[in-house]
Each structure stands twice: as C-alpha cells, then as structure tokens.
Design a protein around this motif. Structure first.
Motif, PDB file in Angstrom:
ATOM      1  N   ARG A   1       0.828  -1.206   0.000  1.00  0.00           N
ATOM      2  CA  ARG A   1       0.000   0.000   0.000  1.00  0.00           C
ATOM      3  C   ARG A   1       0.859   1.251   0.000  1.00  0.00           C
ATOM      4  O   ARG A   1       0.475   2.265  -0.575  1.00  0.00           O
ATOM      5  CB  ARG A   1      -0.958  -0.017   1.192  1.00  0.00           C
ATOM      6  N   ALA A   2       2.043   1.183   0.650  1.00  0.00           N
ATOM      7  CA  ALA A   2       2.922   2.347   0.661  1.00  0.00           C
ATOM      8  C   ALA A   2       3.364   2.710  -0.751  1.00  0.00           C
ATOM      9  O   ALA A   2       3.400   3.890  -1.119  1.00  0.00           O
ATOM     10  CB  ALA A   2       4.138   2.069   1.536  1.00  0.00           C
ATOM     11  N   ALA A   3       3.667   1.688  -1.547  1.00  0.00           N
ATOM     12  CA  ALA A   3       4.078   1.949  -2.924  1.00  0.00           C
ATOM     13  C   ALA A   3       2.949   2.652  -3.681  1.00  0.00           C
ATOM     14  O   ALA A   3       3.177   3.619  -4.408  1.00  0.00           O
ATOM     15  CB  ALA A   3       4.456   0.641  -3.609  1.00  0.00           C
ATOM     16  N   GLU A   4       1.722   2.172  -3.455  1.00  0.00           N
ATOM     17  CA  GLU A   4       0.561   2.783  -4.109  1.00  0.00           C
ATOM     18  C   GLU A   4       0.375   4.226  -3.637  1.00  0.00           C
ATOM     19  O   GLU A   4       0.125   5.136  -4.423  1.00  0.00           O
ATOM     20  CB  GLU A   4      -0.668   1.931  -3.775  1.00  0.00           C
TER      21      GLU A   4
ATOM     22  N   ARG B   1      14.797  16.409 -16.336  1.00  0.00           N
ATOM     23  CA  ARG B   1      13.466  16.038 -15.816  1.00  0.00           C
ATOM     24  C   ARG B   1      13.221  14.542 -15.995  1.00  0.00           C
ATOM     25  O   ARG B   1      12.701  13.872 -15.110  1.00  0.00           O
ATOM     26  CB  ARG B   1      12.363  16.821 -16.547  1.00  0.00           C
ATOM     27  N   ASP B   2      13.595  14.018 -17.179  1.00  0.00           N
ATOM     28  CA  ASP B   2      13.401  12.588 -17.436  1.00  0.00           C
ATOM     29  C   ASP B   2      14.192  11.751 -16.437  1.00  0.00           C
ATOM     30  O   ASP B   2      13.661  10.810 -15.845  1.00  0.00           O
ATOM     31  CB  ASP B   2      13.853  12.239 -18.855  1.00  0.00           C
ATOM     32  N   LEU B   3      15.464  12.131 -16.260  1.00  0.00           N
ATOM     33  CA  LEU B   3      16.317  11.386 -15.327  1.00  0.00           C
ATOM     34  C   LEU B   3      15.708  11.390 -13.936  1.00  0.00           C
ATOM     35  O   LEU B   3      15.670  10.366 -13.250  1.00  0.00           O
ATOM     36  CB  LEU B   3      17.700  12.028 -15.271  1.00  0.00           C
ATOM     37  N   ARG B   4      15.214  12.543 -13.533  1.00  0.00           N
ATOM     38  CA  ARG B   4      14.653  12.661 -12.191  1.00  0.00           C
ATOM     39  C   ARG B   4      13.447  11.744 -12.052  1.00  0.00           C
ATOM     40  O   ARG B   4      13.301  11.028 -11.067  1.00  0.00           O
ATOM     41  CB  ARG B   4      14.260  14.114 -11.939  1.00  0.00           C
ATOM     42  N   GLU B   5      12.566  11.755 -13.075  1.00  0.00           N
ATOM     43  CA  GLU B   5      11.375  10.898 -13.023  1.00  0.00           C
ATOM     44  C   GLU B   5      11.776   9.432 -12.893  1.00  0.00           C
ATOM     45  O   GLU B   5      11.266   8.713 -12.033  1.00  0.00           O
ATOM     46  CB  GLU B   5      10.554  11.088 -14.307  1.00  0.00           C
ATOM     47  N   VAL B   6      12.698   9.007 -13.756  1.00  0.00           N
ATOM     48  CA  VAL B   6      13.101   7.595 -13.767  1.00  0.00           C
ATOM     49  C   VAL B   6      13.665   7.195 -12.418  1.00  0.00           C
ATOM     50  O   VAL B   6      13.296   6.167 -11.841  1.00  0.00           O
ATOM     51  CB  VAL B   6      14.159   7.372 -14.876  1.00  0.00           C
ATOM     52  N   ARG B   7      14.530   8.047 -11.878  1.00  0.00           N
ATOM     53  CA  ARG B   7      15.211   7.661 -10.640  1.00  0.00           C
ATOM     54  C   ARG B   7      14.279   7.749  -9.435  1.00  0.00           C
ATOM     55  O   ARG B   7      14.363   6.924  -8.532  1.00  0.00           O
ATOM     56  CB  ARG B   7      16.451   8.547 -10.451  1.00  0.00           C
ATOM     57  N   MET B   8      13.356   8.718  -9.424  1.00  0.00           N
ATOM     58  CA  MET B   8      12.412   8.775  -8.300  1.00  0.00           C
ATOM     59  C   MET B   8      11.499   7.554  -8.315  1.00  0.00           C
ATOM     60  O   MET B   8      11.160   7.002  -7.271  1.00  0.00           O
ATOM     61  CB  MET B   8      11.569  10.052  -8.373  1.00  0.00           C
ATOM     62  N   ALA B   9      11.111   7.122  -9.529  1.00  0.00           N
ATOM     63  CA  ALA B   9      10.274   5.921  -9.618  1.00  0.00           C
ATOM     64  C   ALA B   9      11.018   4.732  -9.037  1.00  0.00           C
ATOM     65  O   ALA B   9      10.428   3.894  -8.352  1.00  0.00           O
ATOM     66  CB  ALA B   9       9.901   5.661 -11.073  1.00  0.00           C
TER      67      ALA B   9
END
Lengths: 188, 242
Positions: free
Chosen positions: A128-131, B161-169
């Motif tokens: 749930r944390a991931a969500e 911005r792309d790098l940041r998105e990928v790494r935060m994910a």
C-alpha cells in the motif's frame, strides 16, 4: 510512543470484544440492562485500555476478562489483505488499523496465527505504501482534469487509515517542496 | 506538539550546499586572488580557465565578468548515455557515481574521506557519463543562471526532468522490498533525491519497524532463552572435566 501521542490515545479507545469472567454489580448498563449486575460470561465491547487491564489482571487465580480477536483482524480480513492489499478499505475496519493490530498482536499472540498475521500486515503496509507514493507524487497535478482512473484513486485514498494518511502527507510534502523549488528556479 | 521543522534538508538548503561545488570559469576580466575562509581563490587572468566555487562563479556570471564552463556530464550526449543506462542497462539500480578522483589504495590517506562538495566532480575536468552527488541542483542552477553557456539548454532541461522521473520511480519502487533493516543501497543517489524521498522512505521504514517490533521482541526472548540453555550446558561440561 509518547504519553501525549494523540494517535496512541485514539488507538486505546478502539473497541475489543471481551468476555467478562466475573459478575460485576451495577455495570449492567454495558449490556443494555441498567440497574442489574453484569453477569459472568457476558460478551461486551470494551475499549482497548480497559479490556487490556482486565485481561492481564487476575482476581484470586481467576482472569477477570478474556479478549477475543476483533472483527478487523478476522481471518476473512487477513485473507482479503493477502489476496489484494490495495482493494481493502482499511479505514472502514479501523481508523488506526496498524497500531491497533500491533497492540492486539502483543496481547493475543497465541490466538492469532502470530507470525502469519505479522507478515501479512507488513506486506500490506509495503504494497500500500508503494501505491500511496504513486498517488502522492501525482496529487494536485491534474486538478480538475479527472481523467481515466481518477475515481479509482479517490476510492483508494479514502480507505487509508491514519498512519497511511501521514505517509501520504510526508510523500506529498517532499514532492511539493521539490516542485516548488524547481518552479522557483525556472520562474526567476 | 510536534516540532514544525521537518527532519532533513529542504530543497533550498540542498541547493545552498551545492553552491560550494567547484566549477570551472573562463574569466573576461582580471581579478586578483581573494582571501576566503576556504582558502585563497586563484587569480583570474583572461582567457585562462580557473576553478572557483559555484556561488562566486554565479556572482561573476551575473556581473558579466566570467563565463561558466559546464561540466562534461551535463552535455546532452553524456545525459543520453546515463538515461540509457538507467532505463535499459540497469532498470533496477542507479547509475554509479563518478570514480573517486584521488587514487584509493590500501594505505589510508587523508584524501580518502573527502566527499562532495569538496571533490572536483563538476569542473571541466570531471569525467563524463557519471552523475555526481549534486547533479540535479547543479544542473538546474546552471540552466537558470547561464543557459547561454550550455550547448542545448532546452534539451538538457528535459533530459534532467526525465532522469529525475526515472530515478524517483526507482526509489519509490525500492520500498516494496524493504525489510526492517532499511534500503539496501543508496549508491549513486543525489542529495536532492534523498531530500525529496526522505519523508516517505522514513515513514515506510517506521511503519515496518512498528509492525515487526513484537515479532522482534519474541525472537530476542527466544534467543535469550536458548542462549541461557547453552550457557548452562557449557557449565555442565566444564564441571564434568573438572
């Protein structure tokens, strides 16, 4: 857990089904029979702080009260959490679900299949944390848009318990601070 | 009442710390050496390049007395390479940080413990293809202060911005297999990313710790019990030998 922690106080107020093992005079109003004594063997819902004290204290070798697992930790709920943690409305079960569960597990370690419940709760929290983090990083961006699946998210976010709401807030604050800093950078 | 201050650094504070990074400038005017607390700055003689702290470089840039040479890793090609590494070569891990500029040997040296912002990871001589510790904030600051010195500012901006998105994910995804011990490795994660993810990661770990706490207590009790048993049997053996 601090003495002044509001969440732990509210957790203390959650009701647990308790069986009274001893006749108590004058407490009949707990069982819809005012003026009469509370008979031994009656099942009443008592707040956790009271039933905990009654359960651990003894009156001449006899337990005063016996705890039972509350409905929010029933096997049915555990199975639902095992199957799909994201679809369960935890808030409907209890507003302080995780803290309450931890307290109950402390008291009833033999009654619930102990390790299993613990593992299920941890897995639920993790999934749930991931969500939550996905929702938190996207919240406030497409306001008013209401695209596909937005109602789904609302449904899920409404089902968060209090600790999960704090988590949502923490995740959202991080993203927001970051976004405002980057916005400042580009605006200047 | 809870303290209204958040634990950790805010993005503004991280950006402030980043201004201590050394960058390379090409001066347009002469400037004598300045006696700063961190040491004297090199005397600026156009058109020789010299290393300066970012804050001073930004000041000179604003006064049109110098141009900032962007570090090689901020080049679109280098960023492309890193982005490819992040998405294709290693979709799970982060791209590695730049190698330590001072040779690490078995003998401990005073240079071993130098860490950003005191490493020359953003000068013109830094290696391309690695993201240093302050990559996001340095990139953003340079994009804001001197877009005319960068090869293709708009492309760099979208790449960052792309790098940041990928790494935060990735950071968010990692919490799925968190155990009580914490995140396995934060190697290669930048200061700004830590600042952004801190609240969430700490929250998740706190929750797991609470949920696992009574299991932990039970395990410790069991171990203690078993340990006690072992101790007793050891004593028994000793007695027998005697």
């Amino acid at each position: 857990m601090s003495y002044y922690d509001l969440d732990s106080i509210l957790t203390d107020g959650q009701k647990v089904p308790t069986t009274i093992e001893l006749e108590v005079p004058g407490l009949g109003y707990l069982d819809n029979a005012p003026g009469r004594p509370l008979k031994a063997g009656t099942k009443v819902d008592l707040p956790l702080w009271l039933s905990q004290m009654l359960a651990v204290s003894a009156y001449s070798t006899k337990h005063i009260a016996d705890l039972e697992p509350p409905s929010c930790l029933a096997p049915r709920v555990m199975n639902a959490l095992k199957a799909d943690p994201k679809s369960v409305d935890i808030r409907a079960l209890s507003s302080h679900f995780y803290e309450f569960a931890v307290r109950i597990l402390e008291l009833l370690d033999e009654v619930l299949v102990y390790q299993d419940a613990c593992a299920v709760l941890m897995e639920t929290w993790r999934r749930r944390a991931a969500e939550i983090s996905d929702h938190a990083s996207n919240a406030g961006q497409n306001r008013g848009g209401g695209g596909m699946g937005s109602t789904d998210g609302v449904e899920f976010l409404r089902g968060l318990d209090d600790s999960e709401r704090y988590l949502f807030r923490a995740a959202h604050d991080g993203t927001k601070a970051m976004r405002s800093w980057m916005g400042e950078m580009t605006k200047k | 009442m809870a303290l209204p201050l958040q634990p950790g650094l805010t993005p503004t504070e991280v950006a402030f710390l980043c201004e201590m990074e050394t960058v390379t400038v090409v001066p347009r005017q002469r400037l004598e050496s300045l006696p700063l607390i961190s040491g004297p700055t090199p005397a600026l003689r156009p058109p020789h390049r010299s290393p300066l702290p970012l804050w001073l470089a930004l000041l000179l840039k604003r006064q049109r007395r110098a141009n900032i040479l962007p570090p090689p890793w901020l080049h679109p090609q280098s960023l492309d390479k890193i982005l490819k590494y992040e998405t294709e070569t290693s979709p799970e891990g982060f791209s590695p940080p730049p190698p330590h500029p001072y040779l690490l040997t078995t003998r401990p040296a005073s240079t071993d413990t130098i860490s950003p912002p005191f490493l020359p990871s953003s000068t013109a001589g830094a290696p391309a293809g690695y993201l240093p510790y302050h990559w996001l904030e340095l990139g953003e600051i340079l994009l804001e202060a001197c877009p005319d010195d960068l090869p293709d500012p708009n492309r760099i901006r979208t790449q960052l911005r792309d790098l940041r998105e990928v790494r935060m994910a990735k950071i968010r995804h990692r919490t799925k297999d968190l155990e009580g011990g914490g995140i396995t490795s934060l190697r290669g994660v930048g200061a700004m990313e830590v600042s952004e993810g801190r609240g969430f990661i700490v929250g998740v770990m706190d929750g797991i710790r609470k949920l696992g706490s009574n299991r932990e207590v039970a395990r410790r009790e069991r171990e203690e019990y078993e340990g006690g048993e072992g101790g007793i049997s050891d004593e028994g053996e000793e007695m027998e030998y005697e």
